[in-house]
Design a protein around this motif. Sequence first.
Motif, PDB file in Angstrom:
ATOM      1  N   UNK A   1      -3.649   1.128  -5.474  1.00  0.00           N
ATOM      2  CA  UNK A   1      -4.942   1.337  -6.134  1.00  0.00           C
ATOM      3  C   UNK A   1      -5.954   1.945  -5.176  1.00  0.00           C
ATOM      4  N   UNK A   2      -5.892   1.533  -3.899  1.00  0.00           N
ATOM      5  CA  UNK A   2      -6.775   2.112  -2.884  1.00  0.00           C
ATOM      6  C   UNK A   2      -6.483   3.605  -2.719  1.00  0.00           C
ATOM      7  N   UNK A   3      -5.185   3.937  -2.714  1.00  0.00           N
ATOM      8  CA  UNK A   3      -4.790   5.344  -2.538  1.00  0.00           C
ATOM      9  C   UNK A   3      -5.317   6.201  -3.692  1.00  0.00           C
ATOM     10  N   UNK A   4      -5.167   5.692  -4.912  1.00  0.00           N
ATOM     11  CA  UNK A   4      -5.634   6.447  -6.083  1.00  0.00           C
ATOM     12  C   UNK A   4      -7.157   6.590  -6.059  1.00  0.00           C
ATOM     13  N   UNK A   5      -7.852   5.476  -5.745  1.00  0.00           N
ATOM     14  CA  UNK A   5      -9.318   5.507  -5.691  1.00  0.00           C
ATOM     15  C   UNK A   5      -9.809   6.505  -4.634  1.00  0.00           C
ATOM     16  N   UNK A   6      -9.191   6.434  -3.448  1.00  0.00           N
ATOM     17  CA  UNK A   6      -9.582   7.357  -2.377  1.00  0.00           C
ATOM     18  C   UNK A   6      -9.253   8.800  -2.759  1.00  0.00           C
TER      19      UNK A   6
ATOM     20  N   UNK B   1     -10.417  11.562   8.744  1.00  0.00           N
ATOM     21  CA  UNK B   1     -11.570  10.928   9.388  1.00  0.00           C
ATOM     22  C   UNK B   1     -12.758  10.886   8.438  1.00  0.00           C
ATOM     23  N   UNK B   2     -13.001  11.977   7.719  1.00  0.00           N
ATOM     24  CA  UNK B   2     -14.141  12.046   6.802  1.00  0.00           C
ATOM     25  C   UNK B   2     -14.058  10.979   5.706  1.00  0.00           C
ATOM     26  N   UNK B   3     -12.827  10.716   5.239  1.00  0.00           N
ATOM     27  CA  UNK B   3     -12.665   9.751   4.135  1.00  0.00           C
ATOM     28  C   UNK B   3     -12.135   8.399   4.623  1.00  0.00           C
ATOM     29  N   UNK B   4     -12.167   8.199   5.939  1.00  0.00           N
ATOM     30  CA  UNK B   4     -11.769   6.926   6.555  1.00  0.00           C
ATOM     31  C   UNK B   4     -10.373   6.499   6.111  1.00  0.00           C
ATOM     32  N   UNK B   5      -9.446   7.423   6.218  1.00  0.00           N
ATOM     33  CA  UNK B   5      -8.041   7.164   5.872  1.00  0.00           C
ATOM     34  C   UNK B   5      -7.258   7.023   7.164  1.00  0.00           C
ATOM     35  N   UNK B   6      -6.400   6.006   7.229  1.00  0.00           N
ATOM     36  CA  UNK B   6      -5.607   5.764   8.420  1.00  0.00           C
ATOM     37  C   UNK B   6      -4.571   6.851   8.645  1.00  0.00           C
ATOM     38  N   UNK B   7      -4.092   6.972   9.891  1.00  0.00           N
ATOM     39  CA  UNK B   7      -3.157   8.038  10.252  1.00  0.00           C
ATOM     40  C   UNK B   7      -1.823   7.860   9.542  1.00  0.00           C
ATOM     41  N   UNK B   8      -1.283   6.635   9.539  1.00  0.00           N
ATOM     42  CA  UNK B   8       0.013   6.367   8.905  1.00  0.00           C
ATOM     43  C   UNK B   8      -0.194   6.116   7.419  1.00  0.00           C
ATOM     44  N   UNK B   9      -0.447   7.171   6.687  1.00  0.00           N
ATOM     45  CA  UNK B   9      -0.822   7.063   5.287  1.00  0.00           C
ATOM     46  C   UNK B   9       0.155   7.868   4.434  1.00  0.00           C
ATOM     47  N   UNK B  10       0.745   7.204   3.455  1.00  0.00           N
ATOM     48  CA  UNK B  10       1.683   7.866   2.551  1.00  0.00           C
ATOM     49  C   UNK B  10       1.280   7.511   1.132  1.00  0.00           C
ATOM     50  N   UNK B  11       1.157   8.514   0.269  1.00  0.00           N
ATOM     51  CA  UNK B  11       0.530   8.260  -1.030  1.00  0.00           C
ATOM     52  C   UNK B  11       1.395   7.411  -1.961  1.00  0.00           C
ATOM     53  N   UNK B  12       2.735   7.490  -1.832  1.00  0.00           N
ATOM     54  CA  UNK B  12       3.630   6.756  -2.733  1.00  0.00           C
ATOM     55  C   UNK B  12       3.263   7.014  -4.196  1.00  0.00           C
ATOM     56  N   UNK B  13       2.748   8.161  -4.494  1.00  0.00           N
ATOM     57  CA  UNK B  13       2.355   8.552  -5.849  1.00  0.00           C
ATOM     58  C   UNK B  13       2.260  10.078  -5.857  1.00  0.00           C
TER      59      UNK B  13
ATOM     60  N   UNK C   1       4.980   8.220 -10.465  1.00  0.00           N
ATOM     61  CA  UNK C   1       3.793   7.358 -10.357  1.00  0.00           C
ATOM     62  C   UNK C   1       3.867   6.417  -9.158  1.00  0.00           C
ATOM     63  N   UNK C   2       5.084   6.084  -8.743  1.00  0.00           N
ATOM     64  CA  UNK C   2       5.242   5.072  -7.696  1.00  0.00           C
ATOM     65  C   UNK C   2       5.970   5.598  -6.467  1.00  0.00           C
ATOM     66  N   UNK C   3       6.231   6.910  -6.460  1.00  0.00           N
ATOM     67  CA  UNK C   3       6.981   7.467  -5.330  1.00  0.00           C
ATOM     68  C   UNK C   3       6.742   8.971  -5.269  1.00  0.00           C
ATOM     69  N   UNK C   4       6.793   9.543  -4.059  1.00  0.00           N
ATOM     70  CA  UNK C   4       6.664  10.995  -3.909  1.00  0.00           C
ATOM     71  C   UNK C   4       8.022  11.634  -4.230  1.00  0.00           C
ATOM     72  N   UNK C   5       8.364  11.590  -5.496  1.00  0.00           N
ATOM     73  CA  UNK C   5       9.724  11.886  -5.945  1.00  0.00           C
ATOM     74  C   UNK C   5      10.172  13.297  -5.609  1.00  0.00           C
ATOM     75  N   UNK C   6       9.282  14.267  -5.793  1.00  0.00           N
ATOM     76  CA  UNK C   6       9.688  15.669  -5.626  1.00  0.00           C
ATOM     77  C   UNK C   6       9.812  16.064  -4.161  1.00  0.00           C
TER      78      UNK C   6
END
Length: 487
Positions: A349-354, A386-398, A451-456
């Motif tokens: 939910x944080x990933x989608x909101x961000x 940095x601008x959106x305060x997102x951590x380096x090890x970030x994977x959308x899983x969506x 919706x729950x994985x970077x399928x492509x």
Amino acid sequence: MNFFKNDNEKWFWLIALIAIMLIAYSELAIIGYAVTLVLFAYAFINPKHGILLLFVYIPVREFVTQYNPALSYLTEAVVFGALLKVFWMNRKTFGKLFHFKNFEYAYFAFLAIGSISALITGISPVLIAMTLRQFLLFYLVYYVVYRLGITRKDLVNLVWIFVWTAILVIIQAMAEKLSIRNFFLPESWQAMALSAKNRVRIYGMLGNPNVLGIYLMFAFIAFYYAKNKLKEFKPLYMDILNVLLVGILVLTYSRGTWLGFLIAAVAFLIMTRKMSVLIDFVKYTVIALVIVVLPLNLLTNFIESTDVGSEKVTNIQQFDVGGESGFRDRIGSTFSEDTVTGSQSSGRLFIVKTGFEVFKDHPIIGTGFATFGDSTTLSNGSPIYREYEIGHKFYSDNQYIQIIVQTGVLGVIAFAAFLLLMLWRYAKKHKESYLYSLTASILLGAYFMGLVYNLWESDIFGLAFFALLAAASRREDFGLQDDGDSI
């Protein structure tokens, strides 16, 4: 040479799988690079075998490259070797190589928008190329397979490849489970710290329970097809393999893959109205729960209760001491208050909101490839984090929020057109062939899994889906029959 012809080709694929494993265990980079060059040439000489070799290699790729990273570029070598052969074969009718379908044009538009947007954001061409590799490489498999054609013999070879790789994947998965991630696993994977809820999942030779689940899904389809359509395979053996596959699929605890598989199965059932599919599906699941899942879990629980097992569990859960890892904890927590709260602060939910915050600032063509939650940013970061305060090890899983952020409204329209045009093309003809029903069903399952994985970005999904799409496209364009010499 007769050994590698006709029915004996099945042993060729087993030898190829064993050779890849031995080259990996040798850990000699020079052999890895040499094999990559040899397979590039082999794919040019025999492009069909080259593409089939990808079905041998991709299910074990993550595993073998942990031992011998020099094998990492084998996929690219084989695909481009086969692609060059297609160009060479059509050198006198070169113009035909540039005839595309409407969904292909939509896909090209999506790739162009993401690339142009990335250049505007200031992403280096190298990083853009890395992202394009994820989206484009297995489209090229479609391009090559469509132009080479698929014969019945190719399908038999493909099922044999699934037989050998599935046996290896099942053995490794059981060893991983029973040894508490301590046997038949690269050292780096053995030392991997996991949460209590993830510790109980089987990651397999594909190194990820979700990706393992996708491979198992396609292997299941191959064996079910072989059982009903290919006399070369004994139905009893196909049933046994499918029971084992379903058992391992359950033990991945991959809820996204379960639901995606279920959606695809229900869609196929509705389109074909074959009740035998439902009966077989229920039969496999019940038997797998009784003779695979229950015994493996009981044995694992016993081993974990010993001093050695308890120490291993403590090491794996070093950052989640005291965490619960039972089936109820893994599945029952999906919609719990704690899970939703955690998801809002750092999860999906944080990933989608961000993602939508970034989208509001870049609505037309987004921020570009390699800027938000894909495999390229996972290893290289992003200038917008940095601008959106997102951590380096970030994977959308969506997949969808990633596309929304990276390509904006225009990219979303192009990608949606790609997905929906394929579905429309084959769903409307589902009564003409099971192949069309299967392609449309897999697409519907893929819509959910995105919706729950970077399928492509998944190699195994891309390889299997685009090969299936090529078969469906050829049948449509050339009026071929499912049970003929070619499809």
